[in-house]
Scaffold this motif. Structure first.
Motif, PDB file in Angstrom:
ATOM      1  N   VAL A 113       0.865  -1.172   0.000  1.00 57.63           N
ATOM      2  CA  VAL A 113       0.000   0.000   0.000  1.00 57.63           C
ATOM      3  C   VAL A 113       0.904   1.224   0.000  1.00 57.63           C
ATOM      4  O   VAL A 113       1.688   1.430   0.934  1.00 57.63           O
ATOM      5  CB  VAL A 113      -0.928   0.011   1.233  1.00 57.63           C
ATOM      6  N   ASP A 114       0.861   2.018  -1.074  1.00 54.31           N
ATOM      7  CA  ASP A 114       1.678   3.226  -1.177  1.00 54.31           C
ATOM      8  C   ASP A 114       0.827   4.439  -0.856  1.00 54.31           C
ATOM      9  O   ASP A 114      -0.292   4.576  -1.355  1.00 54.31           O
ATOM     10  CB  ASP A 114       2.265   3.370  -2.581  1.00 54.31           C
ATOM     11  N   ILE A 115       1.378   5.334  -0.033  1.00 50.96           N
ATOM     12  CA  ILE A 115       0.668   6.537   0.377  1.00 50.96           C
ATOM     13  C   ILE A 115       1.496   7.749  -0.022  1.00 50.96           C
ATOM     14  O   ILE A 115       2.658   7.869   0.380  1.00 50.96           O
ATOM     15  CB  ILE A 115       0.394   6.530   1.887  1.00 50.96           C
ATOM     16  N   VAL A 116       0.895   8.637  -0.804  1.00 50.05           N
ATOM     17  CA  VAL A 116       1.544   9.874  -1.228  1.00 50.05           C
ATOM     18  C   VAL A 116       1.196  10.947  -0.194  1.00 50.05           C
ATOM     19  O   VAL A 116       0.017  11.159   0.100  1.00 50.05           O
ATOM     20  CB  VAL A 116       1.053  10.294  -2.634  1.00 50.05           C
ATOM     21  N   PRO A 117       2.194  11.629   0.370  1.00 51.90           N
ATOM     22  CA  PRO A 117       1.883  12.632   1.388  1.00 51.90           C
ATOM     23  C   PRO A 117       1.233  13.878   0.777  1.00 51.90           C
ATOM     24  O   PRO A 117       1.633  14.327  -0.297  1.00 51.90           O
ATOM     25  CB  PRO A 117       3.254  12.971   1.989  1.00 51.90           C
ATOM     26  N   PRO A 118       0.222  14.434   1.452  1.00 53.73           N
ATOM     27  CA  PRO A 118      -0.345  15.699   0.976  1.00 53.73           C
ATOM     28  C   PRO A 118       0.679  16.825   1.142  1.00 53.73           C
ATOM     29  O   PRO A 118       1.704  16.647   1.797  1.00 53.73           O
ATOM     30  CB  PRO A 118      -1.540  15.933   1.901  1.00 53.73           C
ATOM     31  N   GLU A 119       0.377  17.955   0.563  1.00 55.69           N
ATOM     32  CA  GLU A 119       1.286  19.095   0.641  1.00 55.69           C
ATOM     33  C   GLU A 119       1.478  19.521   2.105  1.00 55.69           C
ATOM     34  O   GLU A 119       0.521  19.658   2.856  1.00 55.69           O
ATOM     35  CB  GLU A 119       0.718  20.267  -0.162  1.00 55.69           C
ATOM     36  N   GLY A 120       2.736  19.702   2.511  1.00 57.25           N
ATOM     37  CA  GLY A 120       3.034  20.143   3.867  1.00 57.25           C
ATOM     38  C   GLY A 120       3.187  19.013   4.872  1.00 57.25           C
ATOM     39  O   GLY A 120       3.399  19.253   6.054  1.00 57.25           O
TER      40      GLY A 120
END
Length: 177
Positions: A113-120
């Motif tokens: 499961v890959d999670i892309v971090p939101p901005e900031g």
């Protein structure tokens, strides 16, 4: 009367607050946050102190008074200190790793499961079974932690899953022969 709303917010050095109409912008060493205050609330700045007051006496005015004060105080704390939430993974083969800025989780599924971090938002993985979520916006940090926990919440029989650091998982007794 709101006990929380009555408290004044002291602004530390190095933090600039800009009030324009109902918009509040907070700029500090870690970044910048802004929020539009509801019409029922008035925000005044006197030196390095912010005062929040309601413009009426209805139930909604009172509710928004404490909420607005807390959200602005969280913005001030976020741009000075920041927020951090720690998640722990319990289970055989459960682990986390960084792929660039993204977080890759192995949680017993047939795929990672890959999670892309939101901005900031920034992820850190000090150990394979520990994830730290760091950011300046308290709401975004908490919401992302809840979404990651929801992927594989702790189950009550063995306690396997993703949980908050320090969270107690209420255990059930298994089958008896």
């Amino acid at each position: 009367m709101s006990r929380i709303g009555k408290k004044a917010i002291t602004v530390p050095g190095g933090v600039n607050i800009t009030l324009s109409g109902q918009d509040v912008a907070v700029k500090g060493p870690k970044g910048q946050l802004s929020w539009k205050v509801v019409e029922e609330i008035e925000v005044r700045q006197e030196g390095n102190v912010l005062h929040i007051s309601p413009r009426g006496e209805t139930q909604r005015h009172k509710a928004m008074w404490g909420l607005s004060r807390t959200l602005i105080a969280n913005m001030v704390k976020g741009v000075t200190e920041g927020y951090e939430t720690t998640l722990e993974m319990v289970g055989v083969g459960y682990r986390a790793a960084m792929k660039g800025a993204n977080l890759s989780l192995q949680l017993g599924f047939s795929h990672d499961v890959d999670i892309v971090p939101p901005e900031g938002i920034k992820f850190e993985v000090p150990k394979q079974t520990e994830i730290k979520i760091i950011g300046i916006d308290k709401q975004v940090v908490g919401e992302l932690a809840a979404k990651i926990r929801k992927i594989r919440p702790p189950e009550p029989y063995k306690g396997k899953g993703v949980k908050y650091a320090g969270e107690k998982v209420r255990r059930k007794e298994g089958k008896k022969k």
